[in-house]
Write an enzyme that holds these catalytic residues in place. Structure first.
Site, short mmCIF file in Angstrom:
data_model
loop_
_atom_site.label_atom_id
_atom_site.label_comp_id
_atom_site.label_asym_id
_atom_site.label_seq_id
_atom_site.Cartn_x
_atom_site.Cartn_y
_atom_site.Cartn_z
N LYS A 169 0.86 -1.18 0.00
CA LYS A 169 0.00 0.00 0.00
C LYS A 169 0.90 1.23 0.00
CE LYS A 169 -4.08 -2.07 0.60
NZ LYS A 169 -5.25 -1.85 -0.26
N ASP A 194 -0.61 -0.35 -4.38
CA ASP A 194 -2.02 0.07 -4.33
C ASP A 194 -2.10 1.38 -3.58
OD1 ASP A 194 -4.75 0.35 -4.17
OD2 ASP A 194 -5.11 -1.51 -3.06
N GLU A 219 -2.25 0.02 -8.68
CA GLU A 219 -3.68 -0.08 -8.44
C GLU A 219 -4.25 1.23 -7.91
OE1 GLU A 219 -4.56 -3.38 -5.88
OE2 GLU A 219 -6.70 -2.91 -5.79
N ASP A 244 -9.70 -0.23 -9.16
CA ASP A 244 -10.34 -0.97 -8.07
C ASP A 244 -11.56 -0.16 -7.61
OD1 ASP A 244 -11.08 -2.25 -5.77
OD2 ASP A 244 -9.19 -2.00 -4.71
N LYS A 268 -14.41 -6.80 -7.01
CA LYS A 268 -14.73 -7.17 -5.63
C LYS A 268 -16.23 -7.45 -5.53
CE LYS A 268 -11.03 -4.71 -3.30
NZ LYS A 268 -10.59 -3.41 -2.77
MG MG Z 1 -7.23 -1.89 -3.89
#
Ligand code: MG
Length: 375
Positions: A169, A194, A219, A244, A268
């Site tokens: 991240k 991400d 991402e 995302d 997702k």
């Molecule tokens: Mg993500």
């Protein structure tokens, strides 16, 4: 592919479940230390199915919270099903259309519906969804840490456990340094970042620098609605941009594909409101020649397992974010727990539905609230 059976519902039970995390999960927009979800048990003449509605506490990926989702299920969606003597998938989807928003609540109810249908047919869920039995490659997601050393220790540990790629991240001030440090220490490991929408196009130079590190993908660098800006950024860098947060619905996905906002999509199930929508999105991506992978919020075992079944569809190409149950959670309510082998693969257990059984003792143990609806 199998046709889902019509269910004659008798009862729906909602349980609020809370399980502690081993360590807080920290990303660019906040941190949580326990996992909450709502387990939906759907009882019908044809069989019993489980689903999971799984918004994060603290609402850092979306405005939905365990409280708001519980309310939507208990006060809107489940009461609307009371009038449906026979429930087909299209009936459930019509009820969803009458209720705006609430993707997590819908994903939980729909998961229970698919599971009950699969149990009745005695078939694994992936067969109903159009997938095939295959192992799913798993990648690890590593949050933001106070120091590079702590980050590197986590990367080392999870690579040793076998995960097929490492995702870290990032946020402004924690981006190029950590990526360079991972590359220097571990060489050409499969690596991605991400940003959870933490940047704007004014930060494009950060991504131009990250472009040199041979990342699998970047991402969600920009805001969820910044689709044109993502397309502009993608034109400026070689590394594939993955959407995302932006891919929140089929409509949003169409725009992403039309504009060329990225070259990869993270789907997702919870965010897009259930397995049916997620499958539609997978189809659209495949038709557009855009590969996808299966993300998580992350969810507990029921939703993770159902997601993995969806993840056997052919255009889910990149490793999933679904990790071993023990990675984040002190315990889980499925048996067996989800495990990742030393080569980074998740093998789905044999058996109907999810293949994993819901452990009723643990379900009881971790429930903090229960509501029963006789239909
Ligand atoms: Mg993500």
């Amino acid at each position: 592919m199998y046709t889902l059976p019509t269910l004659h519902l008798t009862q729906i039970i909602l349980r609020r479940v809370k399980i502690p995390l081993h360590e807080p999960f920290r990303i660019s927009s906040g941190a949580v230390s326990e996992k909450e979800c709502i387990v939906v048990e759907m009882r019908a003449d044809e069989g019993v199915g489980f689903g999971e509605a799984s918004p994060m506490g603290g609402s850092f990926y979306s405005a939905d919270t365990p409280d708001s989702t519980w309310k939507a299920l208990a006060e809107q969606l489940v009461p609307r099903l009371a009038g449906c003597e026979k429930l087909r998938l299209q009936d459930l989807l019509s009820v969803f259309e009458e209720t705006p928003g609430e993707p997590f609540a819908k994903a939980g109810l729909e998961g229970a519906f698919w599971d009950a249908g699969a149990q009745h047919l005695g078939r694994p869920l992936f067969e109903l969804l159009g997938g095939r039995r295959r192992p799913i490659p798993s990648g690890v997601a590593i949050g933001i840490y106070p120091s590079l050393e702590e980050l590197l220790a986590r990367v080392e540990r999870y690579m040793r456990e076998g995960y097929q790629r490492v995702k870290i991240k990032i946020q402004p001030g924690w981006d190029i340094g950590p990526v360079r440090a991972v590359r220097e220490r571990f060489g050409p490991v499969p690596l991605m970042v991400d940003a959870n929408a933490a940047y704007t196009l004014r930060d494009a130079t950060v991504f131009e620098q990250l472009d040199r590190f041979d990342l699998m993908m970047i991402e969600q660098p920009l805001a969820a609605d910044a689709l044109e800006e993502h397309a502009e950024l993608q034109r400026r860098i070689r590394t594939p941009v993955c959407l995302d947060e932006s891919a929140e619905s089929l409509d949003a996905l169409r725009e992403i594909l039309r504009l060329g906002s990225g070259r990869i999509v993270n789907i997702k199930v919870q965010r897009v409101g259930g397995l049916f929508n997620a499958r539609q999105m997978h189809e659209s991506c495949m038709q557009a020649g855009v590969p996808c992978w299966l993300g998580t919020m992350p969810e507990l075992g029921i939703a993770s397992a159902q997601g993995l079944h969806l993840g056997t569809l052919e255009n889910f190409i990149w490793p999933t974010d679904v990790e071993a149950s023990a990675r984040w959670f002190a315990d889980d309510i499925i048996d067996p727990l989800i495990t990742v082998n030393r080569q980074g693969w998740i093998h789905l257990p044999e058996g109907p539905g999810m293949g994993y059984r819901v452990d009723r003792e643990k379900l009881q143990k971790y429930s903090t609230d229960t509501m029963v609806f006789d239909l």
